[in-house]
Design a protein around this motif. Structure first.
Motif, PDB file in Angstrom:
ATOM      1  N   GLU A   1       0.875  -1.166   0.000  1.00  0.00           N
ATOM      2  CA  GLU A   1       0.000   0.000   0.000  1.00  0.00           C
ATOM      3  C   GLU A   1       0.912   1.216   0.000  1.00  0.00           C
ATOM      4  O   GLU A   1       1.793   1.327   0.856  1.00  0.00           O
ATOM      5  CB  GLU A   1      -0.879  -0.013   1.250  1.00  0.00           C
ATOM      6  CG  GLU A   1      -1.872   1.132   1.231  1.00  0.00           C
ATOM      7  CD  GLU A   1      -2.860   1.052   2.388  1.00  0.00           C
ATOM      8  OE1 GLU A   1      -2.834   0.055   3.144  1.00  0.00           O
ATOM      9  OE2 GLU A   1      -3.639   2.012   2.537  1.00  0.00           O
ATOM     10  N   PHE A   2       0.724   2.084  -0.953  1.00  0.00           N
ATOM     11  CA  PHE A   2       1.693   3.178  -1.090  1.00  0.00           C
ATOM     12  C   PHE A   2       1.001   4.527  -1.154  1.00  0.00           C
ATOM     13  O   PHE A   2      -0.188   4.640  -1.452  1.00  0.00           O
ATOM     14  CB  PHE A   2       2.566   2.970  -2.328  1.00  0.00           C
ATOM     15  CG  PHE A   2       1.818   3.068  -3.622  1.00  0.00           C
ATOM     16  CD1 PHE A   2       1.224   1.951  -4.185  1.00  0.00           C
ATOM     17  CD2 PHE A   2       1.704   4.280  -4.280  1.00  0.00           C
ATOM     18  CE1 PHE A   2       0.531   2.040  -5.375  1.00  0.00           C
ATOM     19  CE2 PHE A   2       1.011   4.383  -5.476  1.00  0.00           C
ATOM     20  CZ  PHE A   2       0.410   3.252  -6.024  1.00  0.00           C
ATOM     21  N   GLU A   3       1.815   5.527  -0.892  1.00  0.00           N
ATOM     22  CA  GLU A   3       1.380   6.912  -0.933  1.00  0.00           C
ATOM     23  C   GLU A   3       2.507   7.694  -1.598  1.00  0.00           C
ATOM     24  O   GLU A   3       3.670   7.543  -1.225  1.00  0.00           O
ATOM     25  CB  GLU A   3       1.206   7.409   0.503  1.00  0.00           C
ATOM     26  CG  GLU A   3       0.058   8.336   0.667  1.00  0.00           C
ATOM     27  CD  GLU A   3      -0.109   8.707   2.155  1.00  0.00           C
ATOM     28  OE1 GLU A   3      -0.737   9.732   2.399  1.00  0.00           O
ATOM     29  OE2 GLU A   3       0.426   7.998   3.017  1.00  0.00           O
ATOM     30  N   LEU A   4       2.165   8.525  -2.574  1.00  0.00           N
ATOM     31  CA  LEU A   4       3.177   9.306  -3.305  1.00  0.00           C
ATOM     32  C   LEU A   4       2.932  10.780  -3.010  1.00  0.00           C
ATOM     33  O   LEU A   4       1.819  11.261  -3.167  1.00  0.00           O
ATOM     34  CB  LEU A   4       3.055   9.046  -4.809  1.00  0.00           C
ATOM     35  CG  LEU A   4       3.252   7.591  -5.250  1.00  0.00           C
ATOM     36  CD1 LEU A   4       2.905   7.419  -6.722  1.00  0.00           C
ATOM     37  CD2 LEU A   4       4.692   7.142  -4.995  1.00  0.00           C
ATOM     38  N   HIS A   5       3.964  11.465  -2.542  1.00  0.00           N
ATOM     39  CA  HIS A   5       3.715  12.849  -2.104  1.00  0.00           C
ATOM     40  C   HIS A   5       4.891  13.792  -2.325  1.00  0.00           C
ATOM     41  O   HIS A   5       4.747  14.998  -2.233  1.00  0.00           O
ATOM     42  CB  HIS A   5       3.332  12.864  -0.623  1.00  0.00           C
ATOM     43  CG  HIS A   5       4.156  11.913   0.193  1.00  0.00           C
ATOM     44  ND1 HIS A   5       5.502  12.069   0.379  1.00  0.00           N
ATOM     45  CD2 HIS A   5       3.801  10.756   0.836  1.00  0.00           C
ATOM     46  CE1 HIS A   5       5.952  11.059   1.121  1.00  0.00           C
ATOM     47  NE2 HIS A   5       4.954  10.248   1.403  1.00  0.00           N
ATOM     48  N   THR A   6       6.081  13.264  -2.647  1.00  0.00           N
ATOM     49  CA  THR A   6       7.263  14.132  -2.635  1.00  0.00           C
ATOM     50  C   THR A   6       7.958  14.106  -3.993  1.00  0.00           C
ATOM     51  O   THR A   6       8.206  13.027  -4.530  1.00  0.00           O
ATOM     52  CB  THR A   6       8.247  13.651  -1.543  1.00  0.00           C
ATOM     53  OG1 THR A   6       7.538  13.600  -0.307  1.00  0.00           O
ATOM     54  CG2 THR A   6       9.430  14.594  -1.396  1.00  0.00           C
TER      55      THR A   6
END
Lengths: 240, 240
Positions: free
Chosen positions: B68-73
């Motif tokens: 489960e991933f989150e991309l923010h930077t």
């Protein structure tokens, strides 16, 4: 190969500055097959741990090459740098040591560290013979004649506690640390010791011990470089 | 691998910023066997040509890993640098292109030159697929997601006469030349193009043509470095 390295044992009387030498090993093969040199051609030569100069080819046969040489010029100056390198993966270790030699590092210390795989120390690729071969390649590439000294330190803690502080006397001590906020210094001229960790870096305990011994951490920026890229990049940044 | 690169085709809906992905290729194997990660562990991830972020491992099986991933930077900034590289020996070309990618080069142009062996261009090691693999390794090493552009120029003269001048608009143009008396510039910030010759260097005619096109020669000092050492050393010297 930008310089043909002659070994003291190639020469009858190594003190003579003007002399003849006949080679029949890999170097003769290189002169014939790679450089495709002919009689009368000149090459840059150097005497291992001695002066550099020129040689003229006097004879070439299937088996050997004879050269008349003159040695007159000191090799390029070394960097006043000791490289303290956590032993890399053996294949990479050879390349890094060749590159460090090209760049002019004076002294190399191979260090154990938590993230160094113990099996690396047993690899024939990091034997004295293999690493000397890598250093000779580096010298021939860079036009240098002076072999760096190379030592192995298999126990991190005793080395860092007992030997490192005295190695650091009159030297600036630095270690590459991706999360440091300190930028890498540039165009330094003073004698220095540069520690570079294994892939994955020194563990926090090791960073603490290096700091206690007197080394300052610095970062190369947000990119994490492979050891082989980092070594050339950091040395160039510090000295060139 | 310091960053797990996700490809757009891994994701069902690439615009979502919070998502699940299941990998069953080499990356899954790497997570299991090299990183030895377990359920609940977190990894740094990035979307190819997109943002970076974190992923948490939700499931691991013999065949696959679910994250489960989150991309923010945003990835680290690129260097405003075009590397114009005389095609090196293919094995070395892969390493150099990986290292240039680690260091953040934006654009790579592989150039023919008198001392480039014609057979190099046919090697599978310098195919698009092979060089893309090298660049992906460089991105995963450096924590970057943006592939450099890569082009091939097989004809030196037409390229240097017709294309190079317009590539150089608003750019500083430099080429490494062992016998230049100009020192390598340092800590530059403007967009630049750096040409690096083959082993043995550009021939005098090529140096003339590069100079005519607007490039300035510079030297790294008395040591002649192997191309792979020189690329990292010069880029570090110019930019880091």
């Amino acid at each position: 190969m930008n310089l043909l390295l002659l070994q003291p044992e190639d020469l009858g009387a190594p003190s003579q500055q003007h002399n003849l030498v006949t080679l029949s090993d890999e170097r003769a093969k290189h002169i014939r097959s790679v450089l495709r040199a002919s009689i009368g051609d000149t090459l840059k030569v150097g005497l291992l741990n001695g002066l550099t100069g020129n040689a003229e080819i006097r004879a070439i046969s299937e088996r050997s090459v004879s050269l008349e040489f003159e040695l007159h010029t000191p090799p390029p100056p070394k960097l006043p740098l000791t490289l303290l390198l956590a032993l890399p993966r053996p294949k990479m270790a050879k390349r890094i040591i060749r590159a460090a030699t090209e760049l002019g590092v004076s002294e190399i210390i191979l260090l154990n560290s938590y993230r160094v795989d113990k099996s690396y120390w047993q690899s024939p690729l990091v034997s004295n013979e293999s690493l000397t071969g890598a250093m000779l390649e580096g010298l021939e590439q860079a036009g240098d004649t002076i072999l760096p000294s190379i030592n192995r330190e298999l126990r991190f803690k005793p080395f860092v506690e007992d030997k490192l502080p005295s190695l650091l006397q009159h030297k600036m001590g630095l270690f590459a640390h991706p999360y440091s906020t300190q930028a890498v210094p540039t165009k330094i001229t003073q004698p220095s010791l540069l520690a570079i960790g294994p892939e994955g870096g020194f563990i926090p305990y090791e960073c603490e011990k290096l700091t206690e011994a007197g080394l300052q951490g610095f970062s190369l920026g947000p990119r994490i470089l492979k050891t082989e890229t980092a070594v050339s990049a950091i040395i160039a940044r510090l000295f060139l």
